[in-house]
Design an enzyme around this catalytic site. Structure first.
Site, short mmCIF file in Angstrom:
data_model
loop_
_atom_site.label_atom_id
_atom_site.label_comp_id
_atom_site.label_asym_id
_atom_site.label_seq_id
_atom_site.Cartn_x
_atom_site.Cartn_y
_atom_site.Cartn_z
N SER A 138 40.88 27.46 -32.90
CA SER A 138 42.19 27.06 -33.40
C SER A 138 42.54 27.73 -34.73
O SER A 138 41.66 27.94 -35.58
CB SER A 138 42.19 25.54 -33.59
N GLU A 140 43.78 26.23 -36.99
CA GLU A 140 43.41 25.25 -38.02
C GLU A 140 42.14 25.69 -38.76
O GLU A 140 41.89 25.26 -39.88
CB GLU A 140 43.17 23.87 -37.39
N TYR A 161 38.62 17.87 -37.74
CA TYR A 161 38.87 18.62 -36.50
C TYR A 161 38.60 20.11 -36.72
O TYR A 161 37.89 20.76 -35.94
CB TYR A 161 40.33 18.41 -36.07
P1 NAP Z 1 45.28 18.13 -25.41
O1 NAP Z 1 46.58 18.14 -24.68
O2 NAP Z 1 45.02 17.16 -26.48
O3 NAP Z 1 44.14 17.98 -24.28
C1 NAP Z 1 42.80 17.74 -24.63
C2 NAP Z 1 41.98 17.58 -23.36
O4 NAP Z 1 40.63 17.28 -23.76
C3 NAP Z 1 42.43 16.42 -22.46
O5 NAP Z 1 42.23 16.80 -21.12
C4 NAP Z 1 41.45 15.32 -22.84
O6 NAP Z 1 41.26 14.36 -21.82
C5 NAP Z 1 40.19 16.14 -23.04
N1 NAP Z 1 39.15 15.44 -23.78
C6 NAP Z 1 39.27 14.71 -24.90
N2 NAP Z 1 38.08 14.20 -25.26
C7 NAP Z 1 37.19 14.62 -24.35
C8 NAP Z 1 35.80 14.41 -24.15
N3 NAP Z 1 35.09 13.62 -24.97
N4 NAP Z 1 35.19 15.00 -23.10
C9 NAP Z 1 35.90 15.78 -22.23
N5 NAP Z 1 37.22 16.01 -22.36
C10 NAP Z 1 37.85 15.44 -23.40
O7 NAP Z 1 44.99 19.58 -26.02
P2 NAP Z 1 45.71 21.00 -25.68
O8 NAP Z 1 46.91 21.12 -26.55
O9 NAP Z 1 45.80 21.18 -24.23
O10 NAP Z 1 44.63 21.99 -26.29
C11 NAP Z 1 43.55 22.50 -25.50
C12 NAP Z 1 42.42 22.95 -26.41
O11 NAP Z 1 42.88 23.95 -27.28
C13 NAP Z 1 41.85 21.86 -27.31
O12 NAP Z 1 40.46 22.14 -27.48
C14 NAP Z 1 42.57 22.05 -28.63
O13 NAP Z 1 41.78 21.56 -29.68
C15 NAP Z 1 42.71 23.55 -28.64
N6 NAP Z 1 43.87 24.11 -29.35
C16 NAP Z 1 45.14 23.66 -29.09
C17 NAP Z 1 46.21 24.27 -29.71
C18 NAP Z 1 47.62 23.82 -29.43
O14 NAP Z 1 48.51 24.17 -30.22
N7 NAP Z 1 47.87 23.12 -28.33
C19 NAP Z 1 46.00 25.33 -30.58
C20 NAP Z 1 44.71 25.77 -30.81
C21 NAP Z 1 43.65 25.17 -30.17
P3 NAP Z 1 42.26 13.07 -21.67
O15 NAP Z 1 43.48 13.60 -20.98
O16 NAP Z 1 41.44 12.14 -20.83
O17 NAP Z 1 42.54 12.57 -23.05
O1 F7E Z 2 51.38 18.91 -36.86
C1 F7E Z 2 53.41 17.95 -39.74
C2 F7E Z 2 51.91 17.90 -39.89
O2 F7E Z 2 50.18 17.40 -35.28
C3 F7E Z 2 52.10 20.05 -37.27
C4 F7E Z 2 46.94 20.75 -32.59
O3 F7E Z 2 47.26 21.19 -31.29
O4 F7E Z 2 47.86 22.74 -33.55
C5 F7E Z 2 47.94 21.32 -33.58
O5 F7E Z 2 47.64 20.83 -34.87
C6 F7E Z 2 52.62 19.86 -38.67
C7 F7E Z 2 51.56 19.36 -39.66
O6 F7E Z 2 49.93 19.92 -35.09
C8 F7E Z 2 54.46 14.68 -38.58
O7 F7E Z 2 51.54 17.39 -41.17
C9 F7E Z 2 55.04 16.07 -40.13
O8 F7E Z 2 51.67 20.07 -40.85
O9 F7E Z 2 52.03 18.89 -34.42
P1 F7E Z 2 50.90 18.70 -35.34
P2 F7E Z 2 48.76 20.58 -35.97
O10 F7E Z 2 48.20 19.62 -36.94
O11 F7E Z 2 49.28 21.87 -36.49
C10 F7E Z 2 46.58 23.27 -33.92
C11 F7E Z 2 46.63 24.77 -33.82
C12 F7E Z 2 45.45 22.65 -33.18
O12 F7E Z 2 44.43 23.28 -32.94
C13 F7E Z 2 45.52 21.18 -32.95
O13 F7E Z 2 44.66 20.80 -31.87
O14 F7E Z 2 53.61 18.84 -38.64
N1 F7E Z 2 54.03 16.65 -39.44
N2 F7E Z 2 55.32 14.88 -39.63
C14 F7E Z 2 53.65 15.80 -38.46
N3 F7E Z 2 52.71 15.93 -37.49
C15 F7E Z 2 52.58 14.89 -36.62
N4 F7E Z 2 51.66 14.99 -35.63
N5 F7E Z 2 53.34 13.75 -36.71
C16 F7E Z 2 54.31 13.60 -37.68
O15 F7E Z 2 54.97 12.57 -37.73
#
Ligand code: NAP
Ligand code: F7E
Length: 351
Positions: A138, A140, A161
């Site tokens: 990520s 992050e 995270y």
């Molecule tokens: P998501 O919608 O939160 O999906 C997470 C998945 O992980 C769900 O299927 C969840 O199952 C499963 N999971 C949670 N805890 C688990 C455990 N203990 N054992 C096995 N599976 C588990 O995330 P996403 O947005 O699709 O992201 C996919 C991956 O990319 C994640 O690793 C995330 O950290 C990473 N990532 C995401 C982004 C982004 O912007 N979306 C960016 C960079 C990296 P349930 O449905 O049962 O909860």
């Molecule tokens: O926050 C701000 C918050 O929770 C984005 C995950 O998929 O992308 C995701 O992480 C921004 C942050 O995503 C609210 O403070 C303001 O600055 O949508 P987010 P994230 O933290 O960037 C990365 C790449 C991952 O890997 C992660 O798995 O938005 N923000 N107000 C808020 N965020 C949330 N959630 N809720 C608010 O009310």
């Protein structure tokens, strides 16, 4: 020689990316296996439209109960499925929640990666099958490192995270170097879609503004509006994951759009699409602020463009429009049911 159907195993298949990746792999004629968690209510909503009844003759999507905290279960599934490719997408992926549940988050995100790598190492050693491994890293991980960020930018994680993802990155690279495994780290910047979890800020905004537009909700409570993110479309990003595993050499890649927008920009764009005055309905709730914030992410995906031929197709404006349109339709359906007397108690919650 006959055609060999490729088998892929996906952890996190029920998540946003798991659903898009499954669609992509099925379209490429893979046999897809996914790990799902046992839950007291159904958690397969994102893949229900592609799930096939196992009683039907020709099935190529299979689900297995498992968890990244359960090493023996992972090994058993690997030995059963014998996958050519493993995509490790499972995670407790909410950054702010990782401050509430740091130990659990580290267990799933960091140790979970180690567990699946160990299971693959064992499986490869005893069967001789080569498994290609994709690790969902990520942006992050870059955290407080100033933009733009690319593969050479130092990691400066700002949440439990992100610390967990840095450990996952190093486990993945170390196993590549130590055991010659085909392991890649995809360092993906934020990617969104109508399937995005409703507690991430983009979906929280499109969901709430649509409901406000139809009179189903009065206010939207948010935290920091100044944070800037490089937001792309999840459907584009799963293509990059697949491409990374089709290369001759395993390498790590940044995947991003090269544009950055603030949370406020996203709000303005969504409100403009929905013809709403966002300033009249958005309120600050300090619960949504984070103890340490990531101020600005802006990715440089030149390596992915040059080596993989990957480029994002959906623009920021198109992404916001796609999400707002989808959520407006959901709100319309909700309004129809509400008017008919149905009670949606859980909506309006959010992290
Ligand atoms: P998501 O919608 O939160 O999906 C997470 C998945 O992980 C769900 O299927 C969840 O199952 C499963 N999971 C949670 N805890 C688990 C455990 N203990 N054992 C096995 N599976 C588990 O995330 P996403 O947005 O699709 O992201 C996919 C991956 O990319 C994640 O690793 C995330 O950290 C990473 N990532 C995401 C982004 C982004 O912007 N979306 C960016 C960079 C990296 P349930 O449905 O049962 O909860
Ligand atoms: O926050 C701000 C918050 O929770 C984005 C995950 O998929 O992308 C995701 O992480 C921004 C942050 O995503 C609210 O403070 C303001 O600055 O949508 P987010 P994230 O933290 O960037 C990365 C790449 C991952 O890997 C992660 O798995 O938005 N923000 N107000 C808020 N965020 C949330 N959630 N809720 C608010 O009310």
């Amino acid at each position: 020689m006959g055609y060999i159907m490729k088998r892929a195993l996906i952890t996190g298949i029920t998540g946003q990316d798991g659903a898009y990746l499954t669609e992509l792999l099925l379209s490429k004629k893979y046999e897809v296996h996914g790990i799902i968690r046992r839950a007291s209510s159904f958690n397969t909503g994102r893949i229900d439209h592609i799930y096939q009844d196992p009683h039907e003759a020709k099935v190529n999507l299979f689900l297995h109960y498992g968890d990244l905290t359960d090493a023996t279960g992972l090994l058993r599934i690997l030995n059963e499925v014998k996958p050519h490719e493993v995509y490790n997408l499972g995670a407790q992926s909410h950054v702010r929640v990782s401050f509430d549940q740091p130990e659990y988050t580290a267990d799933v995100v960091a140790m979970g990666t180690l567990r699946i790598l160990e299971a693959i190492r064992d499986h490869q050693q005893f069967t001789g099958n080569e498994v290609r491994f994709y690790q969902a890293c990520s942006s992050e991980m870059f955290g407080a490192s100033p933009p733009p960020q690319d593969e050479n930018t130092p990691f400066y994680p700002r949440s439990p995270y992100a610390v967990g993802k840095v450990a996952g990155f190093h486990f993945t690279r170390n196993y590549r170097e130590a055991y010659g495994m085909f392991n890649v780290n995809g360092i993906l910047f934020n990617h969104e879609s109508p399937k995005r979890g409703e507690t991430f800020v983009t979906r929280k905004i499109t969901r709430a503004l649509s409901r406000i537009k139809l009179g189903l909700q009065d206010y939207l409570y948010l935290g920091n509006l100044d944070a800037k993110r490089d937001w792309g479309y999840a459907g584009d990003y799963v293509e990059a994951m697949w491409l990374m595993l089709q290369q001759d050499k395993p390498e790590d890649y940044v995947v991003a759009t090269g544009e950055t927008w603030s949370v406020r920009d996203f709000l303005i764009e969504a409100a403009t699409y929905l013809e709403l005055d966002w300033e009249a309905v958005v309120k600050l709730d300090e619960r949504f602020l984070r103890p340490t914030e990531v101020r600005e992410l802006l990715g440089d995906a030149s390596k992915a463009k040059n080596n993989l031929g990957w480029e994002p197709k959906v623009s920021f404006k198109e992404l916001v429009g796609m999400m707002a349109e989808h959520d407006l339709e959901l709100a319309r359906q909700e309004k129809t049911l509400t008017d008919a007397g149905h009670n949606f108690t859980q909506l309006g919650r959010g992290e």
